[in-house]
Design an enzyme around this catalytic site. Structure first.
Site, short mmCIF file in Angstrom:
data_model
loop_
_atom_site.label_atom_id
_atom_site.label_comp_id
_atom_site.label_asym_id
_atom_site.label_seq_id
_atom_site.Cartn_x
_atom_site.Cartn_y
_atom_site.Cartn_z
N HIS A 322 0.84 -1.21 0.00
CA HIS A 322 0.00 0.00 0.00
C HIS A 322 0.87 1.26 0.00
O HIS A 322 0.69 2.15 -0.84
CB HIS A 322 -0.90 -0.03 1.24
CG HIS A 322 -1.82 1.15 1.35
ND1 HIS A 322 -3.14 1.08 1.00
CD2 HIS A 322 -1.61 2.43 1.77
CE1 HIS A 322 -3.71 2.27 1.20
NE2 HIS A 322 -2.79 3.10 1.67
N GLU A 323 1.83 1.31 0.93
CA GLU A 323 2.68 2.50 1.00
C GLU A 323 3.59 2.60 -0.22
O GLU A 323 3.90 3.70 -0.68
CB GLU A 323 3.51 2.46 2.29
CG GLU A 323 2.70 2.45 3.56
CD GLU A 323 1.68 3.57 3.64
OE1 GLU A 323 1.92 4.65 3.05
OE2 GLU A 323 0.63 3.38 4.30
N HIS A 326 1.75 4.41 -2.88
CA HIS A 326 1.88 5.86 -2.71
C HIS A 326 3.25 6.33 -3.23
O HIS A 326 3.36 7.37 -3.88
CB HIS A 326 1.76 6.23 -1.24
CG HIS A 326 0.37 6.19 -0.70
ND1 HIS A 326 -0.68 6.84 -1.29
CD2 HIS A 326 -0.14 5.58 0.41
CE1 HIS A 326 -1.79 6.65 -0.58
NE2 HIS A 326 -1.49 5.88 0.45
N HIS A 329 3.40 6.59 -6.89
CA HIS A 329 2.67 7.79 -7.31
C HIS A 329 3.59 9.00 -7.28
O HIS A 329 3.56 9.84 -8.19
CB HIS A 329 1.47 7.98 -6.36
CG HIS A 329 0.44 8.93 -6.86
ND1 HIS A 329 -0.74 9.15 -6.19
CD2 HIS A 329 0.39 9.74 -7.95
CE1 HIS A 329 -1.47 10.03 -6.85
NE2 HIS A 329 -0.79 10.40 -7.92
#
Length: 444
Positions: A322-323, A326, A329
């Site tokens: 999940h991190e 990010h 991104h």
């Protein structure tokens, strides 16, 4: 357009908010660090997995203590409340976690909460908004508080029946297993894990040997390479703030620098709990030069012990992915202005890349890249993969109600000007439709 007097008021509000928010975090950290549960009788640890026990013994040794030491750091706290059979000890550590900065001492945050809410409302009014919610949501996909509340209430209506059914099932199971008449906060993780083992013949601990941290990180790198054409090369000549931090150059297939990536995975004194991505330098185009970003992910995973490497739970695997979503991104950003670069998007959109990335953790093709037994090299058996998928929605109704309670509380705090006499009473009333699931009591 603010006049000079209002500009001065705005600066004063922003200054006080910055200070008080910093104080809030500085209060939570020592409350976390100051607590330890020291155990010398091994019988009190019945049910605890060997890895967690070894970590606790190592921590005790580092403090020149006999036996085992447990803290409120997540890798120490969660296995304890999930597996230790001694209910009184689970209660002790759970209460310690729940009352951080809420016990009328020098680190108490109740007055800080009240003042933050008050200042945020004053700031919003000064800028021409009805409330802090109106101010913040103008630059969110939701746009206004009415849409948010409608969405939350719609989800609450749909999720509550499922949560009530799940809670009744969990309550009956605890009664059957141990004669527990009233589930409490310190019972939730313990009986949830026991029930999952019964329903799915599945224990999270059997997965951990397949999720060595280094393998999981390299798996994330491999998936990013396949999806985006980038590679990660660890380098050792970049300044870093702690010896646990790793630094990587991120390159495209032509060898051009895409980003600098930092990873910081283990808890330590002075480091707050949780997991997050941050950017030390945003991508931007300046004077014709594409300045590439410096991006970090920070987690609090179980550190290696004297006999074992860092082995992750499946939940920790999804947290890393999940991190990392990010981080991608941020790393793959390619815009002119830093204010529009990477994760500088609407906050309710920013979770999309991270959630897309964590979905790879459920795909056999992806798991085959990194889910390998740390001793034998065996790829995770397909039956385990199926168990992961089967149990993915286990107690999801209760988990949804928990998340909704946070959103509803946020909107209640920031939806209008109000005098908050007592923080606990205010929060209990705000979450009346969901709060009891957090306390492991009857769902209202």
């Amino acid at each position: 357009m603010l006049n000079e007097e209002d500009k001065l008021k705005l600066r004063e509000i922003d200054t006080e908010l910055a200070k008080i928010k910093l104080t809030y975090g500085e209060n939570v950290l020592p409350e976390t660090n100051n607590y330890q549960l020291h155990i010398t009788n091994e019988a009190d640890l019945k049910g605890l997995p060997d890895g967690a026990k070894e970590m606790a013994a190592s921590l005790a040794k580092s403090k020149n203590l006999e036996g085992w030491v447990f803290t409120l750091d997540f890798p120490s706290y969660l296995p304890f409340v999930t597996y230790v059979e001694n209910r009184e000890l689970r209660k002790e550590i759970a209460i310690a976690a729940g009352k951080k900065s809420f016990q009328d001492n020098e680190f108490d945050n109740k007055e800080n909460v009240k003042r933050i809410v008050e200042l945020r409302h004053k700031r919003a009014n000064l800028l021409g908004y009805k409330s802090h919610s109106d101010f913040v949501l103008e630059e969110r996909m939701a746009q206004n508080p009415e849409k948010v509340l409608s969405f939350l209430n719609d989800l609450l209506e749909k999720a509550k029946p499922a949560a009530q059914k799940e809670f009744a099932q969990l309550t009956a199971f605890a009664k059957e297993l141990d004669g527990i008449d009233q589930l409490e906060k310190w019972d939730g993780a313990y009986y949830s894990e026991k029930l999952k083992q019964k329903l799915f013949n599945f224990d999270d601990e059997i997965l951990k040997p397949y999720f060595k941290l280094e393998n999981v990180l390299n798996g994330a790198f491999s998936i990013a390479e396949k999806l985006f054409g980038i590679t990660f090369k660890e380098v050792f000549d970049i300044d870093k703030y702690h010896e646990d931090v790793q630094t990587f150059e991120v390159l495209d297939f032509e060898g051009q620098l895409v980003a600098i990536f930092y990873s910081d995975f283990f808890p330590r004194k002075g480091k707050r709990n949780g997991a997050w991505m941050t950017s030390y330098k945003s991508q931007t185009v300046k004077n014709g030069i594409n300045e590439r970003p410096h991006v970090s992910i920070v987690c609090n995973f179980t550190p290696p012990t004297e006999t074992k490497p860092s082995l992750l739970t499946f939940n920790e695997v999804t947290t890393l992915f999940h991190e990392f979503g990010h981080a991608l991104h941020g790393m793959l950003a390619n815009t002119t202005y830093p204010s529009l670069s990477g994760t500088s998007v609407y906050w309710d959109f920013v979770e999309l890349p991270s959630q897309v990335m964590e979905n790879w953790c459920y795909e056999p093709e992806a798991l085959a890249l990194f889910a390998k037994h740390y001793e034998t090299g065996e790829i995770i058996p397909q039956e385990y993969v199926e168990k992961i998928k089967e149990s993915a929605s286990f107690l999801e109704g209760m988990a949804t109600l928990r998340q909704l309670s946070f959103g509803i509380l946020d909107m209640t705090y920031h939806g209008k000007s109000q005098t908050i006499a007592d923080v606990k009473s205010f929060e209990k009333q705000a979450m009346a439709g969901t709060v009891y699931i957090l306390m492991w009591k009857k769902i209202a």
